[in-house]
Design a protein around this motif. Structure first.
Motif, PDB file in Angstrom:
ATOM      1  N   LYS A 135     -23.712  -9.632 -29.465  1.00  0.00           N
ATOM      2  CA  LYS A 135     -23.451  -9.323 -30.832  1.00  0.00           C
ATOM      3  C   LYS A 135     -22.844 -10.339 -31.737  1.00  0.00           C
ATOM      4  O   LYS A 135     -22.784 -10.433 -33.419  1.00  0.00           O
ATOM      5  CB  LYS A 135     -23.895  -7.604 -31.494  1.00  0.00           C
ATOM      6  CG  LYS A 135     -24.763  -7.244 -30.582  1.00  0.00           C
ATOM      7  CD  LYS A 135     -24.860  -5.556 -31.299  1.00  0.00           C
ATOM      8  CE  LYS A 135     -25.801  -5.333 -31.253  1.00  0.00           C
ATOM      9  NZ  LYS A 135     -26.355  -3.545 -30.857  1.00  0.00           N
ATOM     10  N   LYS A 136     -21.534  -9.631 -31.564  1.00  0.00           N
ATOM     11  CA  LYS A 136     -21.017 -11.107 -32.538  1.00  0.00           C
ATOM     12  C   LYS A 136     -20.706 -12.347 -32.327  1.00  0.00           C
ATOM     13  O   LYS A 136     -19.136 -12.456 -32.443  1.00  0.00           O
ATOM     14  CB  LYS A 136     -19.800  -9.718 -32.665  1.00  0.00           C
ATOM     15  CG  LYS A 136     -18.623  -8.692 -33.257  1.00  0.00           C
ATOM     16  CD  LYS A 136     -18.279  -7.638 -33.653  1.00  0.00           C
ATOM     17  CE  LYS A 136     -17.744  -6.333 -34.175  1.00  0.00           C
ATOM     18  NZ  LYS A 136     -16.990  -6.035 -34.766  1.00  0.00           N
ATOM     19  N   SER A 137     -20.642 -12.611 -31.490  1.00  0.00           N
ATOM     20  CA  SER A 137     -20.554 -14.476 -30.504  1.00  0.00           C
ATOM     21  C   SER A 137     -19.319 -14.182 -30.351  1.00  0.00           C
ATOM     22  O   SER A 137     -18.827 -15.266 -30.439  1.00  0.00           O
ATOM     23  CB  SER A 137     -21.000 -14.865 -32.292  1.00  0.00           C
ATOM     24  OG  SER A 137     -22.547 -14.564 -32.194  1.00  0.00           O
ATOM     25  N   ILE A 138     -18.476 -13.498 -29.983  1.00  0.00           N
ATOM     26  CA  ILE A 138     -17.296 -12.928 -28.997  1.00  0.00           C
ATOM     27  C   ILE A 138     -17.437 -13.233 -27.206  1.00  0.00           C
ATOM     28  O   ILE A 138     -18.780 -13.107 -27.099  1.00  0.00           O
ATOM     29  CB  ILE A 138     -16.367 -12.080 -29.648  1.00  0.00           C
ATOM     30  CG1 ILE A 138     -16.176 -11.792 -30.471  1.00  0.00           C
ATOM     31  CG2 ILE A 138     -15.356 -12.111 -28.386  1.00  0.00           C
ATOM     32  CD1 ILE A 138     -16.206 -10.516 -30.901  1.00  0.00           C
ATOM     33  N   LYS A 139     -16.614 -14.617 -27.035  1.00  0.00           N
ATOM     34  CA  LYS A 139     -17.335 -14.465 -25.582  1.00  0.00           C
ATOM     35  C   LYS A 139     -15.749 -14.092 -24.598  1.00  0.00           C
ATOM     36  O   LYS A 139     -14.784 -14.000 -25.233  1.00  0.00           O
ATOM     37  CB  LYS A 139     -16.708 -16.432 -25.304  1.00  0.00           C
ATOM     38  CG  LYS A 139     -16.693 -16.995 -23.761  1.00  0.00           C
ATOM     39  CD  LYS A 139     -16.557 -18.853 -23.944  1.00  0.00           C
ATOM     40  CE  LYS A 139     -16.258 -18.970 -22.445  1.00  0.00           C
ATOM     41  NZ  LYS A 139     -15.431 -18.345 -21.875  1.00  0.00           N
ATOM     42  N   ILE A 140     -16.681 -13.901 -23.196  1.00  0.00           N
ATOM     43  CA  ILE A 140     -15.478 -13.166 -22.951  1.00  0.00           C
ATOM     44  C   ILE A 140     -15.451 -13.515 -21.778  1.00  0.00           C
ATOM     45  O   ILE A 140     -16.403 -14.295 -21.222  1.00  0.00           O
ATOM     46  CB  ILE A 140     -15.944 -11.705 -22.387  1.00  0.00           C
ATOM     47  CG1 ILE A 140     -17.226 -11.619 -21.795  1.00  0.00           C
ATOM     48  CG2 ILE A 140     -16.787 -11.183 -24.205  1.00  0.00           C
ATOM     49  CD1 ILE A 140     -17.621 -10.345 -21.803  1.00  0.00           C
ATOM     50  N   ASP A 141     -13.938 -13.724 -21.319  1.00  0.00           N
ATOM     51  CA  ASP A 141     -14.253 -13.564 -19.646  1.00  0.00           C
ATOM     52  C   ASP A 141     -13.752 -12.791 -18.387  1.00  0.00           C
ATOM     53  O   ASP A 141     -13.528 -12.078 -18.581  1.00  0.00           O
ATOM     54  CB  ASP A 141     -12.258 -14.782 -19.471  1.00  0.00           C
ATOM     55  CG  ASP A 141     -12.256 -15.951 -20.632  1.00  0.00           C
ATOM     56  OD1 ASP A 141     -13.131 -16.875 -19.896  1.00  0.00           O
ATOM     57  OD2 ASP A 141     -11.883 -16.115 -21.800  1.00  0.00           O
ATOM     58  N   VAL A 142     -14.773 -13.231 -17.496  1.00  0.00           N
ATOM     59  CA  VAL A 142     -14.860 -12.237 -16.353  1.00  0.00           C
ATOM     60  C   VAL A 142     -13.899 -13.259 -15.472  1.00  0.00           C
ATOM     61  O   VAL A 142     -14.138 -14.275 -14.934  1.00  0.00           O
ATOM     62  CB  VAL A 142     -15.754 -12.057 -16.300  1.00  0.00           C
ATOM     63  CG1 VAL A 142     -16.105 -10.836 -15.256  1.00  0.00           C
ATOM     64  CG2 VAL A 142     -17.028 -11.591 -17.293  1.00  0.00           C
ATOM     65  N   VAL A 143     -12.949 -12.459 -14.628  1.00  0.00           N
ATOM     66  CA  VAL A 143     -12.412 -13.009 -14.139  1.00  0.00           C
ATOM     67  C   VAL A 143     -12.111 -11.217 -12.637  1.00  0.00           C
ATOM     68  O   VAL A 143     -13.005 -10.470 -12.863  1.00  0.00           O
ATOM     69  CB  VAL A 143     -10.556 -12.644 -13.742  1.00  0.00           C
ATOM     70  CG1 VAL A 143     -10.121 -12.558 -12.783  1.00  0.00           C
ATOM     71  CG2 VAL A 143     -10.154 -13.675 -15.142  1.00  0.00           C
ATOM     72  N   SER A 144     -12.751 -11.514 -11.529  1.00  0.00           N
ATOM     73  CA  SER A 144     -12.979 -10.441 -10.176  1.00  0.00           C
ATOM     74  C   SER A 144     -12.003 -11.068  -9.234  1.00  0.00           C
ATOM     75  O   SER A 144     -11.041 -11.697  -9.498  1.00  0.00           O
ATOM     76  CB  SER A 144     -14.176 -10.743  -9.784  1.00  0.00           C
ATOM     77  OG  SER A 144     -15.242 -10.400  -8.475  1.00  0.00           O
ATOM     78  N   ILE A 145     -11.521  -9.565  -9.011  1.00  0.00           N
ATOM     79  CA  ILE A 145     -10.439  -9.449  -7.938  1.00  0.00           C
ATOM     80  C   ILE A 145     -11.365  -9.084  -6.761  1.00  0.00           C
ATOM     81  O   ILE A 145     -11.908  -8.345  -6.783  1.00  0.00           O
ATOM     82  CB  ILE A 145      -8.996  -9.335  -7.987  1.00  0.00           C
ATOM     83  CG1 ILE A 145      -9.511  -7.652  -8.641  1.00  0.00           C
ATOM     84  CG2 ILE A 145      -8.642 -10.217  -9.315  1.00  0.00           C
ATOM     85  CD1 ILE A 145      -7.550  -7.157  -9.227  1.00  0.00           C
ATOM     86  N   ARG A 146     -10.324  -9.458  -5.362  1.00  0.00           N
ATOM     87  CA  ARG A 146     -11.067  -8.162  -3.995  1.00  0.00           C
ATOM     88  C   ARG A 146      -9.361  -8.173  -3.460  1.00  0.00           C
ATOM     89  O   ARG A 146      -8.760  -8.619  -3.030  1.00  0.00           O
ATOM     90  CB  ARG A 146     -12.155  -9.486  -3.744  1.00  0.00           C
ATOM     91  CG  ARG A 146     -10.918 -10.309  -3.132  1.00  0.00           C
ATOM     92  CD  ARG A 146     -12.775 -11.784  -2.616  1.00  0.00           C
ATOM     93  NE  ARG A 146     -12.144 -12.587  -2.077  1.00  0.00           N
ATOM     94  CZ  ARG A 146     -11.332 -13.374  -0.806  1.00  0.00           C
ATOM     95  NH1 ARG A 146     -11.627 -12.037   0.277  1.00  0.00           N
ATOM     96  NH2 ARG A 146     -10.796 -14.530  -0.111  1.00  0.00           N
TER      97      ARG A 146
END
Length: 853
Positions: free
Chosen positions: A695-706
Motif C-alpha cells: 500500500k505504501k509502495s515499500i519493497k520488502i525482502d523475505v529471507v527463508s531459513i531452515r
C-alpha cells in the motif's frame, strides 16, 4: 545523551574491579545466579588482598549509549560457530530494502540469530548464549556480521564476548524486554535500562556482602591452648597475640624447633640437674681429650697411608728388589765356578758378615778381614789357608765390598726405613677402649670409627703385595665421622665452660627461663599446623572485612539519583503515551509517571488511571501487557537521534488481529527512516506486512531459513528447479566457482572439495533442465501440467552434436547426483575442467536459442 551519562564509563572505571566484573556480567544476563555471587565474593576478597588480576572483560564504553547520529543498516551474518544449534554454511543476508522478514519454522534458528545479535549489539538483556547442547565439548563461539555505516561497508568478527561499538545503537525487542517492568508489591514500575541496571547492581552488592558475612561466620577458631607456664615466655606472648599481620618470618622464628634446639634443651635440663658442675666440667674435658687423641690418630694414619706415602714405600720396595736382583746376577757371575751351592746368596752373606765380625773382633784383632798373612787360618774351619784359599777369600771380600752389592744393601735399608714410617695400628681391643673413653656410644657411629681403622689396616696390609706405583689402591677419603667427632669435641669444650660458669655463680634462674622458652618453642612447633590454620583464618577474616567495605552501595545510589534526573524526562512520558495511541491501545488505561528515588529503587512507574490500586499485573491481559511493552520500547527507540536499525523477534505474540495490524503499520512507518528486521514463524504476520508495505509502495525482502542435517539457521534459496537457468549458471561460474578457487588457494582443501561437489551436483541439474527447456524446446517440463505441442516444430534444429554434448555432460556429472559405490569413489574434476564444461554449456545455449529451425 547528556553529559552526566556520557561520563558513565569513566565513572565505572574508577570503581572496584570486582564491581566492574559484576557490571559486565549484568550486561550479559538478566540477573546474577548464586554461582555468580559466589565468584564475585571471591573476586572481591582477592581484590582486597591485592591479588586480583585486571579483569579480562571491562565495562563496555557504550553499554547504554544511543550511538552517534547517521545511517546504519545490517547486511549479513556469517561464519557462525558455537551459538545454539546454528551452523549455517551460507550467510544470512538481510537484503537491500529497509524492511526484512526472516521467516522460518519452529526450530529453524530464528531465536539463535536474535540472541547472537543481542550479544554483538549489546542489548539490555542478552542472557546466556549456549553452544549446541546436543554436541559434546565447548566449541569456540564466533560470528561475522557485516553492516553499512554512513554508506561504508564494514564487518565485525565477534569472538564470544564483548560487543561491536559501532552496532551498540541497534535495538532488539523480544520477550525479555518486559523484564524492565519491575514489580514491587502493589505497583509496577518502569525504569530506563541504565537505571534498572543500577538497581540490579545494588542488589548484587548486597548479596555479595551477605555472602562475605556468611563466609566469615563459618570460620570457627581452632586455636589450641598453650600451657599456662609457657604463656609468660616471649614465644607464649607472641602466640597469645596472633593476628593477620603475622609474617612468614615470624612463623619461622617462633615455631621452628631444630635438632640443635633439642640438644640445647637437654643440655639445659642436665645442667639444672647437675649437683657438682666443677667435677662435670673435669669429666667433659677428659672425654674431650680422648676424642682429640682419637682424631689425631685417625689423621696421623690417614697421612701415613696417604697416596703419596704409599707410592714412596712401593717405590723403595721396587728399588730394593731391582738392586738385589742386579747384585744376585753379579754374584752368580763371580761365584759361578764355586764348588758349593749358594755362594753369594743372602744366607751366605750373613755367614760372611758373621765371620768378619769374629775375625776382626776376636781371632785377628786389628787385622783387616780376611787375614791372608803367612800362617793364617780360616776363621770358620781353623785350617791353615793355602794360596788358593787365600785368593778365594780375597775375591769373596772384593765382591761383598763391590758397588752393586753396596747399592742393593743401601736400597734394602731405605725400604726398611720407609716401611717403618707407618706405625702399628691399634688392635680392635685398644680401639674399643679409646672409643669408650671418648664417650662414643656403641652404635652405628662407633661402627663407622671401627670400620675406618679396619680399612686403614687393610690398606697397610696391601703394601706387602703391591709391587708398582701403578697398582697403588685408591686413597682413603676423610670419613664424615671425623668432622662429627670434632664438632662433639668442640661442644664438649663449650659445655665444660658452661659448667664452669655454673660452678662459679648462681645462674639457675636464667637457665630455667631459657629452658622454658625452648620448651614453649617446641610446643609451638608441634602445633604449627594449627597455628597456620588460625593465621589463615585471621587473614581471611581481615580480608573479608576489607572486602566488605567495597560492597557499600552509597556511591551506586548517588550515581543512580544523578542519572534519574537526567534521563527521566517529560518528553519520554509523552512519547510513551503517543505510542500507546498509535498502537490502538488508548483504551488501556495506564500512564507512565515520575516517582521519587528511594534507596535506588523506583524512579518511574506505570499505573492504572483512576484506579484505587496499581495492580497492573492482575488487571492487564497478556496481550495488553505485550502492547504496553512495545509502546515503552518504541518510546525509547524513537527518542534516539540516530537512524540505527532495530530487530523484532515475533513482536505480535499474544496480540489479536487489531493489535497485530497496528503494530505492523507502526513498523512500516518506522522503516521509512530506518532498517527494520522482523523474525517470525507466522505466515499471517508475513502476509500482513506484505499487504501494508504494498500500500505504501515499500519493497520488502523475505529471507527463508531452515534446519539442515548439520544445524539450524541455513538460508533456504529458491530451488534450482524453479530458477532461471541463465542466472543460475552465471552464479555457478562467477560466484561459487570463485569461492571454491579461493578456498583452494587458501589451503582450505576440504571446504574447496565440498564446494566443488556441490557445484558439480547443481551443474548436473542445470544440464538436465537445459535438455528440457533448450534441447527439447520446453515441450515438456517438470512441475508443469501442460504439454506445449506447438513447440514440437522447433525440434527440427536438433543435431547429433547437440545430443552428444549434453549426453557427455550428463554422463560426466551424473555421478554427483546419484549415489556411488564406496569401493570406487568418484573423482572430482579439476576446477579448470568444470569451468570449461560450464562455459561450453553457456555457449551452446546462446547459440542454440538463436539457431533457426
Amino acid at each position: 545523551m547528556n553529559n552526566t551519562e556520557s561520563t558513565l564509563t569513566k565513572w565505572f572505571s574508577e570503581r572496584p574491579q570486582w564491581l566492574q566484573v559484576a557490571a559486565t556480567r549484568l550486561l550479559q544476563q538478566s540477573e546474577l545466579a548464586a554461582q555468580d555471587i559466589s565468584e564475585l565474593a571471591t573476586l572481591c576478597r582477592q581484590e582486597a588482598d591485592g591479588k586480583l588480576a585486571k579483569p579480562s572483560c571491562s565495562f563496555p564504553a557504550s553499554a547504554f549509549s544511543q550511538g552517534v547520529a547517521g545511517t546504519l543498516r545490517l547486511c549479513s551474518i556469517s561464519d557462525v560457530e558455537g551459538v545454539n544449534a546454528l551452523a549455517p554454511k551460507k550467510p544470512l543476508e538481510f537484503g537491500n530494502g529497509n524492511i526484512t522478514i526472516v521467516y522460518g519454522n519452529n526450530g529453524s534458528g530464528k531465536s539463535g540469530y536474535v540472541r547472537l545479535l543481542k550479544h554483538i549489539c549489546g542489548a539490555r538483556e542478552t542472557g546466556t548464549l549456549h553452544p549446541n547442547v546436543y554436541k559434546p565439548g565447548s566449541p569456540v563461539q564466533k560470528a561475522c556480521i557485516t553492516f553499512e555505516q554512513d554508506g561504508i561497508q564494514k564487518s565485525h568478527t565477534w569472538s564470544g564476548q564483548g560487543i561491536c561499538d559501532e552496532l551498540n545503537s541497534v535495538d532488539v525487542f523480544d520477550t525479555s524486554f518486559g523484564k524492565v517492568f519491575v514489580g514491587s508489591e502493589d505497583e509496577v514500575s518502569y525504569e530506563p535500562p541504565v537505571l534498572s541496571f543500577f538497581s540490579s547492581l545494588i542488589i548484587a552488592c548486597e548479596k555479595v556482602a551477605s555472602a562475605l558475612d556468611s563466609e566469615a561466620t563459618q570460620l570457627k577458631s581452632k586455636k589450641p591452648n598453650i600451657p599456662a607456664d609457657k604463656k609468660v615466655t616471649p614465644e607464649g606472648i607472641w602466640f597469645e597475640s596472633l593476628s593477620a599481620k603475622v609474617t612468614t618470618q615470624d612463623i619461622e622464628k617462633y615455631c621452628t624447633f631444630s635438632t640443635s634446639d633439642d640438644a640445647e634443651m637437654q643440655t639445659l635440663q642436665q645442667r639444672l640437674a647437675e649437683q657438682a658442675p666443677a667435677e662435670k666440667a673435669r669429666q667433659l674435658r677428659k672425654q674431650k681429650q680422648h676424642m682429640e687423641i682419637l682424631l689425631q690418630d685417625a689423621q696421623k694414619y690417614l697421612e701415613q697411608l696417604s697416596e703419596e706415602n704409599f707410592k714412596r714405600i712401593i717405590a723403595a720396595k721396587k728399588k730394593s728388589i731391582l738392586k738385589k736382583t742386579a747384585a744376585d746376577a753379579s754374584a752368580e757371575k763371580v761365584f759361578s765356578g764355586s764348588e758349593l751351592e749358594g755362594i753369594g746368596s743372602d744366607v751366605w752373606k750373613e755367614l760372611w758378615e758373621a765371620a768378619r765380625n769374629y775375625s776382626v773382633s776376636i781371632a785377628y784383632q786389628g787385622v783387616d778381614y780376611p787375614n791372608v798373612s803367612g800362617g793364617s787360618r780360616c776363621v770358620l774351619c781353623h785350617q791353615t789357608l793355602t794360596d788358593e784359599s787365600k785368593n778365594r777369600l780375597i775375591s769373596f771380600e772384593s765382591f761383598v765390598k763391590g758397588e752393586m752389592q753396596k747399592a742393593a744393601t743401601d736400597a734394602a735399608k731405605d725400604y726398611e726405613t720407609a716401611s717403618q714410617s707407618i706405625e702399628l695400628l691399634p688392635t680392635s681391643e685398644t680401639l674399643k677402649t679409646r672409643i669408650d673413653a671418648a664417650g662414643i656410644a656403641q652404635d652405628e657411629f662407633a661402627n663407622q670409627v671401627t670400620e675406618f681403622f679396619t680399612q686403614l689396616q687393610a690398606r697397610k696390609d696391601q703394601l706387602s703385595v703391591v709391587d708398582s706405583e701403578e697398582a697403588t689402591p685408591d686413597p682413603l677419603q676423610t670419613p664424615q665421622w671425623i668432622e662429627q667427632v670434632q664438632c662433639q669435641s668442640n661442644n664438649l669444650g663449650e659445655l665444660a665452660a658452661k659448667y664452669d660458669e655454673d660452678a662459679k655463680g648462681d645462674n639457675r634462674e636464667d637457665i630455667k627461663k631459657k629452658l622454658n622458652s625452648l620448651q614453649a618453642r617446641k610446643w609451638l612447633s608441634e602445633h604449627r599446623a594449627a597455628i597456620n590454620e588460625e593465621l589463615k583464618r585471621l587473614k581471611i577474616l581481615n580480608q573479608i572485612q576489607k572486602a566488605k567495605k567495597s560492597t557499600n552501595t552509597r556511591a551506586l545510589s548517588q550515581k543512580k539519583g544523578e542519572l534519574a534526573e537526567a534521563l527521566i524526562t517529560d518528553a519520554f512520558v509523552q512519547r510513551f503515551n503517543s505510542e500507546l495511541r498509535a498502537l490502538g491501545a488508548s483504551q488501556v488505561k495506564v500512564e507512565l509517571v515520575k516517582s521519587k528515588v528511594s534507596k535506588g529503587r523506583v524512579l518511574h512507574k506505570l499505573q492504572l488511571q483512576g484506579a484505587s490500586q496499581n495492580g497492573l499485573s492482575e488487571v492487564l491481559s497478556e496481550g495488553e501487557s505485550r502492547i504496553v511493552s512495545i509502546a515503552a520500547f518504541l518510546a525509547d527507540v524513537t527518542g534516539k537521534t540516530n537512524q540505527a536499525p532495530f530487530v523484532f523477534d515475533d513482536p505480535i505474540s499474544s496480540l489479536d488481529q487489531t493489535y497485530e495490524e497496528a503494530v505492523v503499520q507502526r513498523l512500516i512507518e518506522l522503516s521509512e527512516d530506518k532498517q527494520v528486521i522482523v523474525f517470525t514463524h507466522r505466515l499471517s504476520l508475513l502476509g500482513t506486512i506484505k499487504h501494508f508495505a504494498e500500500k505504501k509502495s515499500i519493497k520488502i525482502d523475505v529471507v527463508s531459513i531452515r534446519s539442515a542435517g548439520w544445524g539450524t539457521g541455513e538460508p533456504a534459496p529458491i530451488p534450482l528447479s524453479q530458477s532461471d537457468i541463465k542466472s543460475a549458471l552465471n552464479t555457478l561460474m562467477n560466484q561459487r566457482y570463485q569461492d571454491a578457487k579461493k578456498a583452494s588457494e587458501n589451503g582450505e582443501f576440504e571446504h574447496a572439495e565440498i564446494l566443488l561437489k556441490s557445484m558439480c551436483s547443481d551443474f548436473r541439474t542445470l544440464v538436465e533442465r537445459s535438455i528440457e527447456n533448450d534441447l527439447l524446446c520446453g515441450v515438456v517440463q517438470r512441475f508443469q501440467r501442460p504439454v506445449h505441442t506447438l513447440k514440437i516444430k522447433d525440434l527440427v534444429k536438433l543435431k547429433d552434436t547437440d545430443c552428444n554434448l549434453l549426453d557427455s555432460l550428463m554422463t560426466k556429472y551424473s555421478g554427483f547426483e546419484h549415489s556411488q559405490p564406496a569401493e570406487s569413489p568418484l573423482e572430482l574434476p579439476e576446477p579448470g575442467d568444470l569451468m570449461a564444461d560450464m562455459t561450453s554449456l553457456k555457449s551452446w545455449r546462446e547459440e542454440y536459442v538463436k539457431r533457426l529451425a
